[in-house]
Design a protein around this motif. Structure first.
Motif, PDB file in Angstrom:
ATOM      1  N   MET A  30      -3.941 -27.511 -37.912  1.00 11.55           N
ATOM      2  CA  MET A  30      -4.986 -26.715 -38.548  1.00 11.55           C
ATOM      3  C   MET A  30      -4.692 -26.515 -40.038  1.00 11.55           C
ATOM      4  SD  MET A  30      -6.343 -23.012 -37.209  1.00 11.55           S
ATOM      5  CE  MET A  30      -6.990 -23.670 -35.667  1.00 11.55           C
ATOM      6  N   SER A  31      -5.728 -26.618 -40.834  1.00 13.46           N
ATOM      7  CA  SER A  31      -5.575 -26.386 -42.278  1.00 13.46           C
ATOM      8  C   SER A  31      -5.328 -24.899 -42.534  1.00 13.46           C
ATOM      9  CB  SER A  31      -6.834 -26.831 -43.020  1.00 13.46           C
ATOM     10  OG  SER A  31      -7.909 -25.946 -42.751  1.00 13.46           O
ATOM     11  N   THR A  32      -4.807 -24.616 -43.703  1.00 10.16           N
ATOM     12  CA  THR A  32      -4.565 -23.230 -44.095  1.00 10.16           C
ATOM     13  C   THR A  32      -5.863 -22.435 -44.098  1.00 10.16           C
ATOM     14  OG1 THR A  32      -2.674 -23.910 -45.440  1.00 10.16           O
ATOM     15  CG2 THR A  32      -3.626 -21.761 -45.927  1.00 10.16           C
ATOM     16  N   LYS A  33      -6.939 -23.042 -44.567  1.00 10.15           N
ATOM     17  CA  LYS A  33      -8.238 -22.371 -44.606  1.00 10.15           C
ATOM     18  C   LYS A  33      -8.703 -22.026 -43.193  1.00 10.15           C
ATOM     19  CE  LYS A  33     -13.019 -22.862 -46.034  1.00 10.15           C
ATOM     20  NZ  LYS A  33     -14.056 -23.748 -46.473  1.00 10.15           N
ATOM     21  N   LYS A  34      -8.608 -22.972 -42.268  1.00 10.10           N
ATOM     22  CA  LYS A  34      -9.028 -22.731 -40.880  1.00 10.10           C
ATOM     23  C   LYS A  34      -8.142 -21.681 -40.221  1.00 10.10           C
ATOM     24  CE  LYS A  34     -12.426 -25.624 -40.130  1.00 10.10           C
ATOM     25  NZ  LYS A  34     -13.755 -25.201 -39.764  1.00 10.10           N
TER      26      LYS A  34
END
Length: 74
Positions: A30-34
């Motif tokens: 998972m991306s940091t934003k997600k």
């Protein structure tokens, strides 16, 4: 800083799975934003906060059962 915002930061950090205890592969990728979006959703869930509180209380109780004397807690 308010309690929800502070808890959100703790959850974001926990979702990074530093200790390797979270078994869901989706979180690893998972991306940091997600991850931040997920943390916000969790913190806005009363059920999640209630369960988190119970888990924290259990950890605190166990810790003081083992180490309470160091803090004058018996």
């Amino acid at each position: 800083m308010d309690l929800r915002k502070a808890t959100e930061l703790v959850i974001q950090d926990a979702l990074k799975n530093h200790q390797g205890g979270i078994i869901f592969e989706e979180l690893e990728n998972m991306s940091t934003k997600k991850r931040k979006e997920l943390a916000v959703k969790l913190i806005n869930s009363d059920e999640f906060l209630e369960r988190l509180t119970f888990a924290l209380e259990d950890v605190i109780n166990e810790y003081f059962e083992d180490f309470g004397e160091e803090y004058d807690i018996y």
